[in-house]
Design an enzyme around this catalytic site. Structure first.
Site, mmCIF file in Angstrom:
data_model
loop_
_atom_site.group_PDB
_atom_site.id
_atom_site.type_symbol
_atom_site.label_atom_id
_atom_site.label_comp_id
_atom_site.label_asym_id
_atom_site.label_seq_id
_atom_site.Cartn_x
_atom_site.Cartn_y
_atom_site.Cartn_z
ATOM 1 N N GLY A 109 45.269 68.435 22.543
ATOM 2 C CA GLY A 109 45.495 69.442 23.584
ATOM 3 C C GLY A 109 44.983 70.837 23.275
ATOM 4 O O GLY A 109 45.425 71.804 23.890
ATOM 5 N N MET A 133 41.394 60.273 27.487
ATOM 6 C CA MET A 133 40.556 59.263 26.836
ATOM 7 C C MET A 133 40.375 57.976 27.643
ATOM 8 O O MET A 133 40.128 56.921 27.072
ATOM 9 C CB MET A 133 41.127 58.934 25.442
ATOM 10 C CG MET A 133 41.156 60.117 24.488
ATOM 11 S SD MET A 133 39.548 60.968 24.354
ATOM 12 C CE MET A 133 38.682 59.782 23.327
ATOM 13 N N ASN A 180 42.026 72.054 23.986
ATOM 14 C CA ASN A 180 41.332 72.567 25.171
ATOM 15 C C ASN A 180 42.328 72.963 26.255
ATOM 16 O O ASN A 180 42.146 73.975 26.936
ATOM 17 C CB ASN A 180 40.327 71.539 25.701
ATOM 18 C CG ASN A 180 39.012 71.617 24.968
ATOM 19 O OD1 ASN A 180 38.257 72.572 25.134
ATOM 20 N ND2 ASN A 180 38.741 70.640 24.114
ATOM 21 N N LEU A 200 38.183 57.229 34.610
ATOM 22 C CA LEU A 200 38.903 57.155 35.888
ATOM 23 C C LEU A 200 38.219 56.134 36.798
ATOM 24 O O LEU A 200 36.994 55.993 36.783
ATOM 25 C CB LEU A 200 38.912 58.527 36.564
ATOM 26 C CG LEU A 200 39.695 59.621 35.832
ATOM 27 C CD1 LEU A 200 39.454 60.981 36.497
ATOM 28 C CD2 LEU A 200 41.192 59.305 35.791
ATOM 29 N N ASN A 232 35.242 67.602 33.296
ATOM 30 C CA ASN A 232 35.486 67.044 31.962
ATOM 31 C C ASN A 232 34.726 67.893 30.958
ATOM 32 O O ASN A 232 33.727 68.527 31.292
ATOM 33 C CB ASN A 232 34.986 65.597 31.902
ATOM 34 C CG ASN A 232 35.250 64.963 30.546
ATOM 35 O OD1 ASN A 232 36.330 65.128 29.968
ATOM 36 N ND2 ASN A 232 34.261 64.253 30.010
ATOM 37 N N ARG A 255 45.700 50.022 34.358
ATOM 38 C CA ARG A 255 45.114 51.288 34.815
ATOM 39 C C ARG A 255 45.452 51.557 36.277
ATOM 40 O O ARG A 255 45.737 52.696 36.656
ATOM 41 C CB ARG A 255 43.598 51.279 34.621
ATOM 42 C CG ARG A 255 42.962 52.588 35.076
ATOM 43 C CD ARG A 255 41.471 52.672 34.817
ATOM 44 N NE ARG A 255 40.701 51.900 35.782
ATOM 45 C CZ ARG A 255 39.378 51.962 35.899
ATOM 46 N NH1 ARG A 255 38.686 52.749 35.106
ATOM 47 N NH2 ARG A 255 38.741 51.226 36.789
ATOM 48 N N HIS A 301 32.863 67.529 27.119
ATOM 49 C CA HIS A 301 32.364 66.506 26.201
ATOM 50 C C HIS A 301 31.685 67.199 25.018
ATOM 51 O O HIS A 301 30.913 68.140 25.215
ATOM 52 C CB HIS A 301 31.366 65.605 26.943
ATOM 53 C CG HIS A 301 30.857 64.494 26.092
ATOM 54 N ND1 HIS A 301 31.621 63.400 25.761
ATOM 55 C CD2 HIS A 301 29.660 64.322 25.471
ATOM 56 C CE1 HIS A 301 30.921 62.593 24.988
ATOM 57 N NE2 HIS A 301 29.723 63.124 24.796
HETATM 58 C C1 GRF Z 1 37.366 67.428 22.601
HETATM 59 O O1 GRF Z 1 36.410 67.357 21.574
HETATM 60 C C2 GRF Z 1 36.726 67.135 23.928
HETATM 61 O O2 GRF Z 1 35.396 67.552 24.009
HETATM 62 C C3 GRF Z 1 36.781 65.633 24.000
HETATM 63 O O3 GRF Z 1 38.019 65.288 23.409
HETATM 64 C C4 GRF Z 1 38.401 66.314 22.493
HETATM 65 C C5 GRF Z 1 39.762 66.769 22.915
HETATM 66 O O4 GRF Z 1 40.316 67.704 22.018
HETATM 67 N N1 GRF Z 1 36.649 65.169 25.358
HETATM 68 P P1 GRF Z 1 41.645 68.472 22.411
HETATM 69 O O5 GRF Z 1 42.695 67.396 22.707
HETATM 70 O O6 GRF Z 1 41.359 69.315 23.604
HETATM 71 O O7 GRF Z 1 42.009 69.281 21.198
#
Ligand code: GRF
Length: 199
Positions: free
Chosen positions: A20, A99, A22, A102, A116, A74, A118
């Protein structure tokens, strides 16, 4: 004299499965006003014990677990997530380390309103272990991408990218940490940009 009506706050929903960081970068940007006139209306996780969900609760944000161990299918999980989203009415849904892919039906319902992040310079290295893939590919440059979600895996239109160098001696971990710093800048910027374009 009548005052102009206040603009309603833009509503974000965040979907996550893990750490979490981000999500926290987004929440900090909302709190500080770097994402202007917005609120996080829901944090939803398909992993009940995800640290990101605990962080959402600590911040006093509405946190919902739709746990994949309790609800293994799902379709049923997405139905419950869609129920929550229907109540929350988000302007934008931000996948932040969510993860799962969808379903096309989910994407269709919120097309153009799901982002999203990445950890690679898409379209290079979609999917899992993107940092390892970039190292194995001998790249000198990597970074992160914020993109709209479509039916594919990490394939939708790109909103923005930030780059980092790949340094001699880098491991998957050192490269991932360098990219993550940029993710935390990129995601709030991209969200601001997309919210403004929706108005
Ligand atoms: C990040 O590297 C993001 O780019 C990828 O999953 C990771 C999530 O990290 N999709 P966090 O849970 O936000 O710390």
């Amino acid at each position: 004299m009548t005052l102009p009506a206040a603009r309603p706050r833009r509503r974000l929903a965040v979907l996550l499965s893990g750490r979490g960081s981000n999500f926290e970068a987004i929440a900090d940007a909302v709190e500080s006003g770097r994402i202007e006139n917005a609120e996080i209306a829901a944090v939803i996780s398909d992993v009940g014990e995800a640290p990101g969900l605990a962080r959402a609760r600590q911040r006093g944000l509405p946190a919902h677990a739709v746990d994949r161990r309790e609800i293994p299918g799902r379709a049923e999980r997405e139905r419950r997530m869609l129920d929550i989203l229907e109540r929350v009415r988000p302007d934008l849904i931000c996948l932040a380390g969510y993860m799962r892919v969808l379903s096309p039906a989910f994407v269709a319902k919120y097309r153009g309103r799901i982002l999203n992040i990445h950890p690679a310079l898409l379209p290079a290295y979609p999917g899992l272990h993107a940092q390892r893939q970039a190292l194995e590919g001998g790249e000198k440059l990597s970074g992160c991408t914020v993109h709209f979600v479509d039916e594919g895996t990490d394939t939708g239109p790109i909103v923005l990218q930030r780059t980092v160098p790949v340094l001699p001696g880098d491991t998957e971990e050192t490269l991932a940490a360098r990219i993550l710093e940029q993710e935390h800048i990129a995601y709030p910027q991209a969200i601001s940009r997309v919210l403004d374009s929706l108005e």
